[in-house]
Enzyme design. Structure first.
Site, PDB file in Angstrom:
ATOM      1  N   THR A 137       0.894  -1.284  -0.023  1.00  0.00           N
ATOM      2  CA  THR A 137       0.005  -0.055   0.053  1.00  0.00           C
ATOM      3  C   THR A 137       0.781   1.290   0.117  1.00  0.00           C
ATOM      4  OG1 THR A 137      -1.710  -1.199   1.207  1.00  0.00           O
ATOM      5  CG2 THR A 137      -1.900   1.256   0.978  1.00  0.00           C
ATOM      6  N   GLU A 159      -4.878  -4.368  -3.065  1.00  0.00           N
ATOM      7  CA  GLU A 159      -5.557  -5.567  -2.662  1.00  0.00           C
ATOM      8  C   GLU A 159      -6.261  -6.073  -3.960  1.00  0.00           C
ATOM      9  OE1 GLU A 159      -5.789  -6.763   0.219  1.00  0.00           O
ATOM     10  OE2 GLU A 159      -5.596  -4.923   1.593  1.00  0.00           O
TER      11      GLU A 159
HETATM   12  P1  ATP Z   1      -1.056  -5.780   3.626  1.00  0.00           P
HETATM   13  O1  ATP Z   1      -0.516  -6.779   3.027  1.00  0.00           O
HETATM   14  O2  ATP Z   1      -1.325  -5.878   5.190  1.00  0.00           O
HETATM   15  O3  ATP Z   1      -2.018  -4.682   2.989  1.00  0.00           O
HETATM   16  P2  ATP Z   1       1.166  -4.017   2.736  1.00  0.00           P
HETATM   17  O4  ATP Z   1       2.088  -4.631   2.067  1.00  0.00           O
HETATM   18  O5  ATP Z   1       0.184  -3.014   2.214  1.00  0.00           O
HETATM   19  O6  ATP Z   1       0.457  -4.519   3.865  1.00  0.00           O
HETATM   20  P3  ATP Z   1       1.862  -1.583   4.081  1.00  0.00           P
HETATM   21  O7  ATP Z   1       0.777  -1.266   4.927  1.00  0.00           O
HETATM   22  O8  ATP Z   1       2.098  -0.554   2.901  1.00  0.00           O
HETATM   23  O9  ATP Z   1       1.986  -3.097   3.999  1.00  0.00           O
HETATM   24  O10 ATP Z   1       3.071  -1.206   4.982  1.00  0.00           O
HETATM   25  C1  ATP Z   1       3.371  -1.922   6.389  1.00  0.00           C
HETATM   26  C2  ATP Z   1       3.985  -1.139   7.313  1.00  0.00           C
HETATM   27  O11 ATP Z   1       5.405  -0.895   6.918  1.00  0.00           O
HETATM   28  C3  ATP Z   1       3.314   0.462   7.169  1.00  0.00           C
HETATM   29  O12 ATP Z   1       3.369   0.923   8.646  1.00  0.00           O
HETATM   30  C4  ATP Z   1       4.467   1.171   6.399  1.00  0.00           C
HETATM   31  O13 ATP Z   1       4.431   2.299   6.878  1.00  0.00           O
HETATM   32  C5  ATP Z   1       5.717   0.394   6.962  1.00  0.00           C
HETATM   33  N1  ATP Z   1       6.824   0.355   5.774  1.00  0.00           N
HETATM   34  C6  ATP Z   1       6.704  -0.218   4.754  1.00  0.00           C
HETATM   35  N2  ATP Z   1       7.853  -0.032   4.109  1.00  0.00           N
HETATM   36  C7  ATP Z   1       8.758   0.724   4.652  1.00  0.00           C
HETATM   37  C8  ATP Z   1       9.932   1.123   4.402  1.00  0.00           C
HETATM   38  N3  ATP Z   1      10.880   1.005   3.529  1.00  0.00           N
HETATM   39  N4  ATP Z   1      10.732   1.641   5.585  1.00  0.00           N
HETATM   40  C9  ATP Z   1       9.858   1.857   6.792  1.00  0.00           C
HETATM   41  N5  ATP Z   1       8.469   1.550   7.039  1.00  0.00           N
HETATM   42  C10 ATP Z   1       7.976   1.048   5.779  1.00  0.00           C
HETATM   43 MG    MG Z   2      -2.024  -3.133   2.050  1.00  0.00          MG
END
Ligand code: ATP
Ligand code: MG
Length: 719
Positions: A36, A221
């Site tokens: 995301t 998603e």
């Molecule tokens: P889901 O599969 O549950 O939807 P996602 O893959 O979309 O998860 P995100 O919600 O985008 O994951 O990120 C998870 C957390 O990690 C968030 O709090 C985001 O800010 C943090 N995050 C992601 N990438 C980094 C990064 N490179 N450095 C620091 N924090 C990060």
């Molecule tokens: Mg997500």
């Protein structure tokens, strides 16, 4: 140094995805790996660095709330407002298209959206007007059929009838339903998507205009898109526009609603130049939480293996709490949140997630009695749910015949064919003579010279009277149980296909449980009934804590998708509840339950509790289910089993091979001990929960059955 702060705090593969050229791209990665975040940053990058105007971007999110958050994050990154960005859910975006192009879509400019209840009412009226009986022509089934066809992109005349009489009949009803909607300019949810799809399919010039508008389409998603959503995306993506989608096969949890994870493969076929980026570093959870999630999801067959890792800390062990029962479970959770607050944390950082809606009731009660504000994310509080209100309306009307609101609510629910005219007459008679609706109905039915005009009303009156008679001497929970059965509400919901109807039935059964637990401190039958009704009314009247308020977050596992919280409780970890009973036997559905478990666990950032109850009263029954098989799939070195000690403190049993069953813990009373109560007579102690003045015991009395009593008031003579 980076050219733009947008790339700060992104890892290498994330940057690649964010800054990639205008080519179709799929980011497929596990939970918490920043999908995301990548999507949000890509939008900011396109605007800031690639100089794409926000109105040339279309972004699809899972909820409206997620859309709002994403817009906010982008504005933060760019330091400018981005109002004209197209961002929203599939339904929200489709709606926007249809308002803009109502005429081309064959709709009136003022078309109205109808929800699922409105849709059902139209179908019922249709069945009636055709003189069909709605036992054989189940309205819910027809509704399900229609929506399913629409989700697959099919109009009535496009369905292969296979020369099947029943199918031919259904198709005809679908057509007739659609004619009614068209006439009234009504658009149901599935129609929003289908109409939009057809709008573009049938107006190439318009489509071309949008092809040049939307240079980039971005979808979050993606694993949970259904056929019509995918078809729409496909159509909106022109030769010069690019589709960018992020998703995770392991989090595909809406198959039961028509979502198809196969779209990930389809995407690569439809856009052969697709670049695939995988992300492996998780930034959300501690190593222990992540290991537990990985251990569980690898138990699924037919999946492409992927391993998530974190360079964050090991973190706490996953805490497993075996509660005596659902109340103990709820109290335990509330106490832990309260400790969490005392350590200077916010309530809103704590989430309680559960498999079934009905589980919220026991939790809500514990939160209310601890005066801890809470919010149910994406749903109604227990006593606000319409099936609960229906059942309570029966209870109210039976015990207070002059309750007009209840009369109105159930006089035709389930449908008894009472006509609008008869009801109008009753209302008028009541008003003119200053009577309650009930009295007016009785009066009119009695004085019906032909004996036919108020025939149906008469049946209703007899039903309510019969309910009153037959349940007069019953205890409140038995009374509710009986009323629900006589009312045929269960039959009504049984006909409602899919998760929704089942959820309603579970909630109704849970109402019986609520009433059963309610009898704890009350002795007088009559006041107890009123007390229970007041309790229900007050709880539902209570405002949900405002979004701004610091409140605990409650939600189902399904609605937790995409979210994250420092402190997470997954409760009701029992086989039959989670995995859900109806999904245990089929390996496909069991695997979807396991993905749901993966989604749940990966919501947790720092602390994760898994709780289960040795005995649970749910859906009106006492259950003794074994702990969820998913918990056993977590390696034992990641788990910390905690138990309540007699002092009311909790003790950690790390690595203790033999756990102490609740019945062996030292308690002020012995489980199995004989006791005597002044009013209820002799009985045996079955369970114990709580502490100090709040400690309760469950006693099975020989004469009056099982009751919960507050130990300090009950004056039990222990033997
Ligand atoms: P889901 O599969 O549950 O939807 P996602 O893959 O979309 O998860 P995100 O919600 O985008 O994951 O990120 C998870 C957390 O990690 C968030 O709090 C985001 O800010 C943090 N995050 C992601 N990438 C980094 C990064 N490179 N450095 C620091 N924090 C990060
Ligand atoms: Mg997500």
């Amino acid at each position: 140094m980076d050219v733009t702060p947008i790339l700060d705090s992104l890892n290498e593969p994330q940057r690649k995805a964010v800054t990639g050229p205008a080519e179709p791209m799929l980011v497929i990665a596990g939970a918490g790996s920043g999908k995301t975040r990548v999507l949000t940053h890509r939008i900011a990058w396109l605007i800031d660095v690639e100089n794409i105007s926000p109105h040339n971007l279309l972004a699809v999110t899972f909820t409206n709330k997620a859309a709002k958050e994403m817009r906010h994050r982008i504005e933060e990154l760019l330091n400018i407002p981005v109002n004209n960005l197209w961002i929203g859910t599939f339904h929200g975006i489709a709606h926007r298209f249809l308002r803009r192009h109502a005429k081309e879509a064959g709709l009136e400019q003022s078309f109205q959206i109808i929800d699922s209840d409105d849709q059902l009412r139209i179908i019922k009226r249709l069945i009636k007007s055709l003189g069909l009986d709605d036992d054989r022509h189940n309205p819910k089934e027809i509704q399900y059929f229609i929506n399913k066809q629409k989700d697959e992109g099919l109009r009535a005349d496009q369905i292969d009838n296979k020369n099947d009489v029943d199918l031919i009949h259904m198709i005809k009803l679908y057509q007739q339903y659609q004619d009614i909607c068209n006439q009234g300019s009504l658009v149901d949810f599935a129609e929003l998507l289908l109409s939009t799809y057809e709008l573009f399919r049938d107006n190439p010039q318009l489509l071309e205009k949008y092809h040049s508008t939307f240079k980039h389409l971005l979808v979050d998603e993606f694993q949970d898109t259904n056929s019509i959503q995918y078809a729409l995306l496909r159509l909106l993506t022109g030769v010069k526009s690019t589709l960018f989608a992020v998703g995770d096969e392991d989090q595909s949890i809406y198959r039961w609603r028509g979502a198809k994870v196969e779209h990930i493969a389809q995407f690569q076929k439809d856009f052969p130049a697709t670049k695939i980026i995988t992300l492996e570093q998780n930034y959300r959870s501690t190593a222990n939480i992540l290991k537990a999630a990985n251990a569980i999801i690898t138990k699924n067959e037919d999946r492409i293996p992927k391993e998530l890792w974190t360079d964050g800390e090991q973190g706490e062990l996953i805490k497993i709490y075996a509660a005596f029962n659902e109340r103990d479970e709820a109290n335990f959770i509330v106490n832990r949140i309260s400790d969490w607050e005392k350590q200077g944390n916010k309530r809103t950082e704590a989430a309680i997630i559960y498999r079934s809606n009905a589980q919220s009731r026991a939790l809500e009660e514990a939160l209310i009695s601890a005066s801890m504000p809470y919010r149910i994310y994406g749903g109604l509080r227990f006593f606000e749910r319409s099936e609960i209100k229906d059942a309570l309306a029966y209870l109210r009307l039976v015990s207070h015949k002059n309750d007009d609101a209840s009369f109105e609510r159930i006089v035709n629910k389930p449908t008894r064919g009472i006509g609008a005219k008869a009801l109008d007459n009753i209302r008028k008679c009541a008003k003119d003579n200053n009577l309650s609706l009930w009295k007016a109905a009785c009066f009119l039915a009695k004085n019906d010279p032909t004996g036919t005009k108020y025939n149906k009303i008469n049946h209703f009156i007899s039903l309510i009277n019969r309910m009153d008679r037959e349940t007069e001497s019953l205890e409140i929970h038995d009374k509710i149980d009986h009323l629900i059965n006589l009312s045929e509400l269960i039959d009504l919901y049984q006909k409602e296909k899919g998760e929704r109807g089942l959820t309603r039935i579970e909630n109704l059964e849970e109402l019986v449980t609520a009433a059963k637990s309610f009898d704890v401190d009350n002795e007088d039958e009559m006041t107890m009934l009123d007390a229970f009704l007041a309790h229900a009314a007050l709880e539902s009247g209570e405002e949900q804590a405002g979004a701004w308020e610091d409140c605990v977050q409650l939600m189902t596992m399904h609605s937790a998708k995409g979210l994250e919280f420092p402190l997470v409780f997954m409760c009701g970890m029992e086989d039959g509840l989670f995995p859900h009973q109806r999904n245990i036997l089929d390996s496909k559905t069991l695997q979807e339950e396991r993905r749901l478990c993966y989604v749940g666990i990966t919501r947790a950032e720092q602390t994760l509790y898994l709780t289960f109850a040795e005995q649970r009263r749910l859906h009106g029954q006492d259950n003794h289910a074994p702990p969820s098989r998913f918990m056993a799939e977590i390696p034992s070195e990641l788990k910390d089993e905690i138990r309540q000690k007699a002092t009311g403190h909790y003790q950690s049993h790390i690595h203790q091979t033999k756990k102490t069953p609740a019945s062996e813990a030292k308690l002020p009373v012995q489980l199995g001990q004989r006791a005597h109560h002044k009013k209820f007579g002799p009985g045996i102690i079955l369970a114990y929960e709580g502490q100090g003045v709040h400690a309760r015991v469950q006693v099975n009395f020989e004469n009056v059955g099982t009751k919960w009593l507050v130990l300090s008031y009950a004056n039990l003579e222990l033997k």
